[in-house]
Design a protein around this motif. Structure first.
Motif, PDB file in Angstrom:
ATOM      1  N   HIS A 191       0.843  -1.211   0.000  1.00 26.94           N
ATOM      2  CA  HIS A 191       0.000   0.000   0.000  1.00 26.94           C
ATOM      3  C   HIS A 191       0.873   1.254   0.000  1.00 26.94           C
ATOM      4  O   HIS A 191       0.614   2.220  -0.736  1.00 26.94           O
ATOM      5  CB  HIS A 191      -0.922  -0.018   1.224  1.00 26.94           C
ATOM      6  CG  HIS A 191      -1.766   1.204   1.358  1.00 26.94           C
ATOM      7  ND1 HIS A 191      -1.330   2.339   2.036  1.00 26.94           N
ATOM      8  CD2 HIS A 191      -3.014   1.494   0.895  1.00 26.94           C
ATOM      9  CE1 HIS A 191      -2.271   3.258   1.987  1.00 26.94           C
ATOM     10  NE2 HIS A 191      -3.308   2.773   1.303  1.00 26.94           N
ATOM     11  N   ASP A 192       1.918   1.263   0.819  1.00 29.82           N
ATOM     12  CA  ASP A 192       2.806   2.430   0.878  1.00 29.82           C
ATOM     13  C   ASP A 192       3.519   2.653  -0.452  1.00 29.82           C
ATOM     14  O   ASP A 192       3.639   3.794  -0.930  1.00 29.82           O
ATOM     15  CB  ASP A 192       3.840   2.253   1.987  1.00 29.82           C
ATOM     16  CG  ASP A 192       3.234   2.381   3.373  1.00 29.82           C
ATOM     17  OD1 ASP A 192       2.080   2.826   3.476  1.00 29.82           O
ATOM     18  OD2 ASP A 192       3.923   2.039   4.359  1.00 29.82           O
ATOM     19  N   VAL A 193       3.999   1.566  -1.060  1.00 32.42           N
ATOM     20  CA  VAL A 193       4.698   1.696  -2.349  1.00 32.42           C
ATOM     21  C   VAL A 193       3.740   2.246  -3.401  1.00 32.42           C
ATOM     22  O   VAL A 193       4.113   3.114  -4.204  1.00 32.42           O
ATOM     23  CB  VAL A 193       5.283   0.337  -2.777  1.00 32.42           C
ATOM     24  CG1 VAL A 193       5.812   0.406  -4.213  1.00 32.42           C
ATOM     25  CG2 VAL A 193       6.396  -0.086  -1.819  1.00 32.42           C
ATOM     26  N   ALA A 194       2.497   1.769  -3.410  1.00 35.27           N
ATOM     27  CA  ALA A 194       1.504   2.287  -4.362  1.00 35.27           C
ATOM     28  C   ALA A 194       1.268   3.777  -4.134  1.00 35.27           C
ATOM     29  O   ALA A 194       1.111   4.550  -5.103  1.00 35.27           O
ATOM     30  CB  ALA A 194       0.203   1.504  -4.231  1.00 35.27           C
ATOM     31  N   ALA A 195       1.264   4.204  -2.864  1.00 32.64           N
ATOM     32  CA  ALA A 195       1.063   5.621  -2.561  1.00 32.64           C
ATOM     33  C   ALA A 195       2.228   6.467  -3.078  1.00 32.64           C
ATOM     34  O   ALA A 195       2.025   7.574  -3.609  1.00 32.64           O
ATOM     35  CB  ALA A 195       0.894   5.811  -1.056  1.00 32.64           C
ATOM     36  N   TYR A 196       3.444   5.945  -2.937  1.00 38.82           N
ATOM     37  CA  TYR A 196       4.603   6.686  -3.467  1.00 38.82           C
ATOM     38  C   TYR A 196       4.516   6.804  -4.987  1.00 38.82           C
ATOM     39  O   TYR A 196       4.854   7.844  -5.567  1.00 38.82           O
ATOM     40  CB  TYR A 196       5.906   5.977  -3.086  1.00 38.82           C
ATOM     41  CG  TYR A 196       6.141   5.839  -1.593  1.00 38.82           C
ATOM     42  CD1 TYR A 196       5.684   6.791  -0.698  1.00 38.82           C
ATOM     43  CD2 TYR A 196       6.824   4.738  -1.086  1.00 38.82           C
ATOM     44  CE1 TYR A 196       5.901   6.654   0.670  1.00 38.82           C
ATOM     45  CE2 TYR A 196       7.041   4.585   0.266  1.00 38.82           C
ATOM     46  CZ  TYR A 196       6.580   5.547   1.145  1.00 38.82           C
ATOM     47  OH  TYR A 196       6.794   5.390   2.484  1.00 38.82           O
ATOM     48  N   ARG A 197       4.068   5.755  -5.627  1.00 39.65           N
ATOM     49  CA  ARG A 197       3.929   5.804  -7.084  1.00 39.65           C
ATOM     50  C   ARG A 197       2.850   6.804  -7.491  1.00 39.65           C
ATOM     51  O   ARG A 197       2.996   7.500  -8.504  1.00 39.65           O
ATOM     52  CB  ARG A 197       3.603   4.405  -7.625  1.00 39.65           C
ATOM     53  CG  ARG A 197       4.763   3.417  -7.477  1.00 39.65           C
ATOM     54  CD  ARG A 197       4.403   2.057  -8.048  1.00 39.65           C
ATOM     55  NE  ARG A 197       4.169   2.135  -9.473  1.00 39.65           N
ATOM     56  CZ  ARG A 197       5.138   2.109 -10.391  1.00 39.65           C
ATOM     57  NH1 ARG A 197       6.402   2.049 -10.012  1.00 39.65           N
ATOM     58  NH2 ARG A 197       4.830   2.164 -11.667  1.00 39.65           N
ATOM     59  N   ASP A 198       1.782   6.900  -6.716  1.00 36.76           N
ATOM     60  CA  ASP A 198       0.753   7.901  -7.000  1.00 36.76           C
ATOM     61  C   ASP A 198       1.336   9.306  -6.904  1.00 36.76           C
ATOM     62  O   ASP A 198       1.002  10.180  -7.728  1.00 36.76           O
ATOM     63  CB  ASP A 198      -0.416   7.745  -6.025  1.00 36.76           C
ATOM     64  CG  ASP A 198      -1.250   6.496  -6.306  1.00 36.76           C
ATOM     65  OD1 ASP A 198      -1.143   5.962  -7.425  1.00 36.76           O
ATOM     66  OD2 ASP A 198      -1.991   6.070  -5.395  1.00 36.76           O
ATOM     67  N   ARG A 199       2.194   9.540  -5.906  1.00 33.27           N
ATOM     68  CA  ARG A 199       2.823  10.856  -5.776  1.00 33.27           C
ATOM     69  C   ARG A 199       3.672  11.185  -7.003  1.00 33.27           C
ATOM     70  O   ARG A 199       3.686  12.313  -7.482  1.00 33.27           O
ATOM     71  CB  ARG A 199       3.706  10.892  -4.530  1.00 33.27           C
ATOM     72  CG  ARG A 199       2.939  10.954  -3.221  1.00 33.27           C
ATOM     73  CD  ARG A 199       2.277  12.316  -3.015  1.00 33.27           C
ATOM     74  NE  ARG A 199       3.222  13.394  -2.990  1.00 33.27           N
ATOM     75  CZ  ARG A 199       3.843  13.829  -1.897  1.00 33.27           C
ATOM     76  NH1 ARG A 199       3.611  13.230  -0.725  1.00 33.27           N
ATOM     77  NH2 ARG A 199       4.675  14.839  -1.951  1.00 33.27           N
ATOM     78  N   LEU A 200       4.368  10.176  -7.525  1.00 30.30           N
ATOM     79  CA  LEU A 200       5.198  10.403  -8.704  1.00 30.30           C
ATOM     80  C   LEU A 200       4.341  10.717  -9.917  1.00 30.30           C
ATOM     81  O   LEU A 200       4.697  11.590 -10.728  1.00 30.30           O
ATOM     82  CB  LEU A 200       6.066   9.166  -8.973  1.00 30.30           C
ATOM     83  CG  LEU A 200       6.957   9.218 -10.227  1.00 30.30           C
ATOM     84  CD1 LEU A 200       7.979  10.347 -10.123  1.00 30.30           C
ATOM     85  CD2 LEU A 200       7.659   7.872 -10.435  1.00 30.30           C
ATOM     86  N   ARG A 201       3.201  10.038 -10.056  1.00 36.32           N
ATOM     87  CA  ARG A 201       2.341  10.302 -11.207  1.00 36.32           C
ATOM     88  C   ARG A 201       1.740  11.701 -11.134  1.00 36.32           C
ATOM     89  O   ARG A 201       1.621  12.388 -12.155  1.00 36.32           O
ATOM     90  CB  ARG A 201       1.221   9.248 -11.262  1.00 36.32           C
ATOM     91  CG  ARG A 201       1.641   7.929 -11.873  1.00 36.32           C
ATOM     92  CD  ARG A 201       0.437   7.058 -12.173  1.00 36.32           C
ATOM     93  NE  ARG A 201      -0.209   6.600 -10.957  1.00 36.32           N
ATOM     94  CZ  ARG A 201       0.102   5.454 -10.348  1.00 36.32           C
ATOM     95  NH1 ARG A 201       1.044   4.680 -10.851  1.00 36.32           N
ATOM     96  NH2 ARG A 201      -0.540   5.093  -9.254  1.00 36.32           N
ATOM     97  N   VAL A 202       1.377  12.134  -9.942  1.00 40.37           N
ATOM     98  CA  VAL A 202       0.757  13.451  -9.786  1.00 40.37           C
ATOM     99  C   VAL A 202       1.769  14.571 -10.018  1.00 40.37           C
ATOM    100  O   VAL A 202       1.474  15.581 -10.667  1.00 40.37           O
ATOM    101  CB  VAL A 202       0.125  13.582  -8.382  1.00 40.37           C
ATOM    102  CG1 VAL A 202      -0.321  15.030  -8.118  1.00 40.37           C
ATOM    103  CG2 VAL A 202      -1.056  12.634  -8.252  1.00 40.37           C
ATOM    104  N   ALA A 203       2.982  14.365  -9.489  1.00 44.25           N
ATOM    105  CA  ALA A 203       4.012  15.416  -9.604  1.00 44.25           C
ATOM    106  C   ALA A 203       5.334  14.768  -9.977  1.00 44.25           C
ATOM    107  O   ALA A 203       6.183  14.513  -9.110  1.00 44.25           O
ATOM    108  CB  ALA A 203       4.131  16.192  -8.301  1.00 44.25           C
TER     109      ALA A 203
END
Length: 450
Positions: A31-43
């Motif tokens: 879950h944490d890794v997916a959240a970091y990837r979401d941050r990269l996609r957004v910014a």
């Protein structure tokens, strides 16, 4: 508690075995890794936002510790397990696989280098279960990823922290790769009887001619990786020192030379043992004119590496950290192996193992003394202090003849087979197969596969 505090608590809790390592923990990491990837996609940014750098580093550490704890639960052999034990082992292996996938998915992975430990752990599962091709592919993957992370860093002083992190984790990756090379060879040599002893002579010879260069090549690579690890450990020791305990900042303990030295010594001795077999196959030693010259270089490298293993390790207060019993037993196994190969080596300094065994000249008398030391009973159940590792358990005719040829080259009496007959108790696979091993030793070398 902040999210960073929670991550720190998870890392230390897993390391100290206070937190269960289970599917729920692995799911949280995913879950944490997916959240970091979401941050990269957004910014999208080349480097992680400042507020994520510590979290990434801690997540890498958590992946490392979780995969390591799971690895310790995976048995060395899956064959012969009960159905329940097999399911439990496969479930732990599946969790390690998920952690390796999480490690591959991390954005800005150079800021979480310890996550590579999950891919390393998966490689070691493959090695434990004798899937050596699968293990080597994973070792190659993790080595390539590590190098790409290292190449992504420049000479900026701000990168010094990441460089140290990558150097420290490289020692663990090197340990795994060299260990797989040694395990591949030791299992092949030791279990040859079970795998190929029933084959016809032509098939056995063909398999031996295939396995000898394969093992030698992997051992050569493993020994080189081990040498590099020791060089890096030496530099870390000189520039930063080793530490008392593993934390988010440091990974290499004050005994940090010992395990890389053990793996490298194993690889060097196995290479030396196989040199006559390689010469018989018409191979040439890389970088040397003759096999004796190459073997001389291997002996020198062994002595240099052994020095790392036996050098005193000190605590912060200057007191010495004694050798673990396992390490002392390993040193005796190495010196016995070398004595059986040459019967002519002398250690640079006397090596005191305990009040009953001091090693200096590794001749036939020393081989007998080391054999008695290993065969000393411990407890009341018939167990002995240790086996003689691969040299006491070999059932591969090419290896047996190759060891004998090493002793011929050293001018010693070719009594390796005589020693095997005398010290069957030191066969790690037990006495039940000795009749079959003895038949192998009695085989006429000219009429056999050698």
């Amino acid at each position: 508690m902040t999210e960073i505090d929670v991550l720190r608590e998870l890392c230390s809790g897993v390391r100290r075995k206070r937190i269960p390592v289970d599917e729920a923990l692995v799911a949280r990491i995913e879950h944490d890794v997916a959240a970091y990837r979401d941050r990269l996609r957004v910014a999208p940014t080349q480097s992680p936002p400042a507020e994520l750098r510590t979290a990434l580093r801690l997540t890498g550490w958590l992946i490392y510790e979780t995969s390591l704890m799971l690895l310790w639960n995976v048995p060395a052999e899956i064959d012969g397990l009960s159905e329940q034990a097999r399911r439990a082992a496969e479930a732990d292996a599946m969790l390690i696989m998920r952690l390796a996938t999480a490690a591959r998915s991390l954005p800005w992975p150079e800021f979480a280098p310890r996550a590579l430990g999950a891919i390393r752990a998966l490689a070691l599962v493959r090695s434990k279960w004798n899937d050596y091709d699968g293990a080597w592919l994973l070792h190659e993957e993790v080595r390539t990823k590590h190098q790409s992370y290292r190449d992504s860093l420049g000479g900026d002083p701000a990168d010094a922290r990441l460089v140290l992190d990558l150097d420290e984790v490289l020692l663990q990756l090197a340990l795994a790769e060299t260990g797989t090379a040694c395990r591949t060879a030791e299992q092949t040599i030791g279990r040859w009887l079970e795998n190929w002893g029933g084959a016809d002579v032509a098939t056995e010879r063909r398999e031996a001619d295939r396995w000898v260069p394969r093992m030698f090549r992997q051992l050569s690579d493993g020994a080189e990786v081990g040498r590099r690890a020791l060089d890096i450990a030496d530099r870390i020791h000189q520039e930063h020192g080793f530490v008392e305990s593993i934390t988010e900042d440091r990974l290499i303990l004050r005994t940090g030379f010992r395990n890389p030295a053990i793996m490298t010594c194993r690889a060097l001795l196995l290479m030396y043992s196989l040199c006559p077999a390689m010469q018989r196959l018409g191979m040439r030693p890389r970088g040397y004119e003759t096999w004796p010259d190459f073997m001389s270089s291997l002996r020198q490298r062994f002595h240099e590496t052994l020095a790392y293993l036996v050098r005193p390790a000190e605590r912060a207060d200057g007191t010495l950290i004694p050798l673990l019993d396992d390490h002392a037993r390993t040193i005796v196994q190495f010196c016995l192996h070398l004595a059986l190969l040459t019967a002519s080596e002398t250690l640079e300094e006397p090596l005191v193992l305990d009040d009953t065994l001091t090693l200096r000249r590794l001749d036939d008398a020393a081989a007998q003394a080391m054999s008695r030391w290993l065969a000393e009973p411990v407890g009341g159940d018939g167990r002995v202090r240790g086996d003689a590792s691969v040299v006491g358990s070999a059932s591969m005719p090419h290896f047996v003849r190759s060891v004998e040829a090493c002793r011929d080259d050293a001018g010693a009496t070719a009594n390796y087979q005589q020693w095997r007959r005398e010290w069957t108790v030191l066969d790690r696979y037990g006495p039940d197969r000795w009749t079959s091993v003895e038949a192998l030793l009695d085989r006429d070398p000219d009429g056999g596969i050698w």
